[in-house]
Design a protein around this motif. Structure first.
Motif, PDB file in Angstrom:
ATOM      1  N   TRP A 377       0.802  -1.358   0.057  1.00 61.27           N
ATOM      2  CA  TRP A 377       0.081  -0.003   0.090  1.00 61.27           C
ATOM      3  C   TRP A 377       0.809   1.181  -0.088  1.00 61.27           C
ATOM      4  N   GLU A 381      -3.146   5.915   1.255  1.00 62.17           N
ATOM      5  CA  GLU A 381      -4.409   4.913   1.513  1.00 62.17           C
ATOM      6  C   GLU A 381      -4.836   5.072   2.875  1.00 62.17           C
ATOM      7  N   THR A 382      -6.054   5.186   3.008  1.00 60.04           N
ATOM      8  CA  THR A 382      -6.550   5.332   4.494  1.00 60.04           C
ATOM      9  C   THR A 382      -6.543   3.783   4.874  1.00 60.04           C
ATOM     10  N   ASP A 385      -8.849   1.362   3.649  1.00 58.73           N
ATOM     11  CA  ASP A 385      -8.457   0.730   2.386  1.00 58.73           C
ATOM     12  C   ASP A 385      -7.324  -0.339   2.446  1.00 58.73           C
ATOM     13  N   ARG A 386      -6.587  -0.158   3.479  1.00 61.86           N
ATOM     14  CA  ARG A 386      -5.624  -1.189   3.761  1.00 61.86           C
ATOM     15  C   ARG A 386      -6.081  -2.491   4.305  1.00 61.86           C
ATOM     16  N   ASN A 389      -7.786  -4.017   1.543  1.00 60.18           N
ATOM     17  CA  ASN A 389      -6.567  -4.916   0.448  1.00 60.18           C
ATOM     18  C   ASN A 389      -6.000  -6.145   1.113  1.00 60.18           C
TER      19      ASN A 389
END
Length: 427
Positions: A377, A381-382, A385-386, A389
């Motif tokens: 990442w 990225e927030t 988001d991580r 993912n």
């Protein structure tokens, strides 16, 4: 388990006998399982603990009990998170503490997620780093820097231009700009092509790579015709420098020189070329004449589609010292491990497995050395988001169904301990 309907072990086994058999739970543990399900007993923490590993990128389960006989215990693993796929991000963003808890379980970096950086601090760090590299080179009695790593400095396009790196480091061979905030294709490309001796360039984990960078790559290759490694992949120009880098010859302390020396790869015994996006392996540098001592070769993760199988086999047979080979099966060398071993009778190991065991068992596919792919990442990225993912490494799912809705929407879940343990078996 419906506790109001199933009250005895006999009823439990009668209703769930097929599932118990399919899951491999020994009959001797049926009573213990029934008791723990009935009382909601989660006692794994009395026998195991979770420990971070791989520099915090993964976790492993360790047995803390002094001794545990086989088939002696069964443990329950509760769901840490249950959701429908369409609701996942909303839950992470709205349920207090959920995203932090999931990030901790998945070893997602919380400290550097989604925070705005101070531009002045970033500039100070980058300028100071460049000056330090120049000063260190002079202290060593060398007036030229050939390897430069400007990683995770929050550097944007304007800061990159202000550093004027091509003028300060005209003889640079390797440049890493990983983990910065570079995003303008034209700006970065115009700066990079000023390096005339560059062998390796890393732009990994920059916003610029989220765009279509085919044009950028083509322009960089045209301007830096000596480039052999681009974003960890081999270019079509790869040669002795790229092979030397993967063979442990070239690094920051020994970056090599502008012009190739005579037979620099002669001492290479182990060469890891895995996941380098190599399409054509046949060139002047990759040859038995240049690497006569090569004994261990890893070619995993390369398509090598430009090389016919016969040509590859002939090339590799020329390495007389080769006794350990790692390659995708099926893959560029053939469809069967047995066929590959027939072509290389001197191999002791194929994909980390003893060649004699493969021949005895008659296994066609050997993949014991495969490693999990970990998510990457960027700093922009927030945390949500991580987590999204990373979650695919841990998730499982099931479908809710009744007599009217046989194919209900999938429900996804993540275990608290990621696995179901019987006896002393491991995750």
């Amino acid at each position: 388990m419906g506790g109001d309907r199933i009250r005895t072990l006999e009823e439990f086994v009668k209703v769930h006998g097929v599932l118990l058999a399919a899951s491999g739970v020994p009959e001797s543990l049926h009573g213990q399982l029934f008791h723990k399900l009935s009382t909601e007993t989660f006692d794994g923490g009395d026998f195991f603990e979770i420990e971070p590993c791989e520099e915090g990128r993964q976790r492993r389960l360790l047995l803390t009990s002094d001794f545990m006989p086989k088939d002696s215990h069964v443990f329950l693993s509760d769901h840490a998170w249950t959701f429908r796929l369409s609701d996942a991000r909303k839950q992470l963003e709205q349920v207090p503490g959920l995203v932090e808890r999931m990030a901790s379980l998945m070893c997602v970096d919380i400290d550097s997620a989604g925070g705005a950086s101070d531009v002045n601090v970033a500039k100070f760090n980058a300028v100071e780093f460049v000056e330090t590299e120049i000063r260190n080179a002079k202290d060593k009695g060398d007036d030229t820097v050939r390897w430069l790593e400007l990683e995770d400095l929050h550097m944007d396009d304007a800061l990159l231009l202000s550093l004027d790196l091509p003028s300060k480091f005209p003889n640079l061979l390797a440049l890493s700009l990983c983990g910065n905030k570079l995003e303008n294709v034209e700006t970065v490309t115009q700066e990079i092509v000023k390096f005339k001796h560059l062998k390796a360039l890393w732009l990994n984990n920059n916003p610029i790579l989220l765009k279509n960078d085919d044009h950028m790559a083509d322009t960089i290759f045209q301007g830096c015709q000596s480039l052999e490694i681009y974003n960890s992949c081999f270019t079509c120009n790869f040669g002795e420098w790229a092979l030397g880098f993967c063979g442990g010859i070239y690094d920051k302390d020994n970056p090599g020189f502008f012009h190739e020396t005579d037979h620099p790869l002669r001492g290479v015994t182990l060469l890891d070329l895995s996941n380098r996006s190599i399409h054509n392996l046949i060139n002047k540098a990759f040859s038995p004449a240049e690497m006569p001592s090569l004994s261990h070769l890893n070619l995993r993760g390369n398509r090598l589609e430009q090389n016919p199988v016969g040509e590859l086999l002939e090339l590799l047979k020329g390495f007389s010292c080769l006794n350990a080979l790692e390659v995708d099966i099926p893959g560029p060398l053939g469809e069967s491990a047995l066929e590959i071993l027939e072509s290389f009778p001197n191999l002791s190991l194929l994909n980390g497995v003893n060649a004699s065991k493969i021949l005895e068992s008659g296994n066609h596919v050997i993949d014991s050395m495969l490693q999990p792919r970990l998510p990457e990442w960027t700093s922009e990225e927030t945390l949500a988001d991580r987590v999204v993912n990373a979650m695919w490494l841990y998730l499982m799912n099931y479908r809710l169904a009744d007599e009217e809705k046989i194919d209900e929407t999938s429900v996804w879940y993540m275990f608290e301990l990621y696995c179901f343990i019987i006896g002393a078996s491991s995750c």
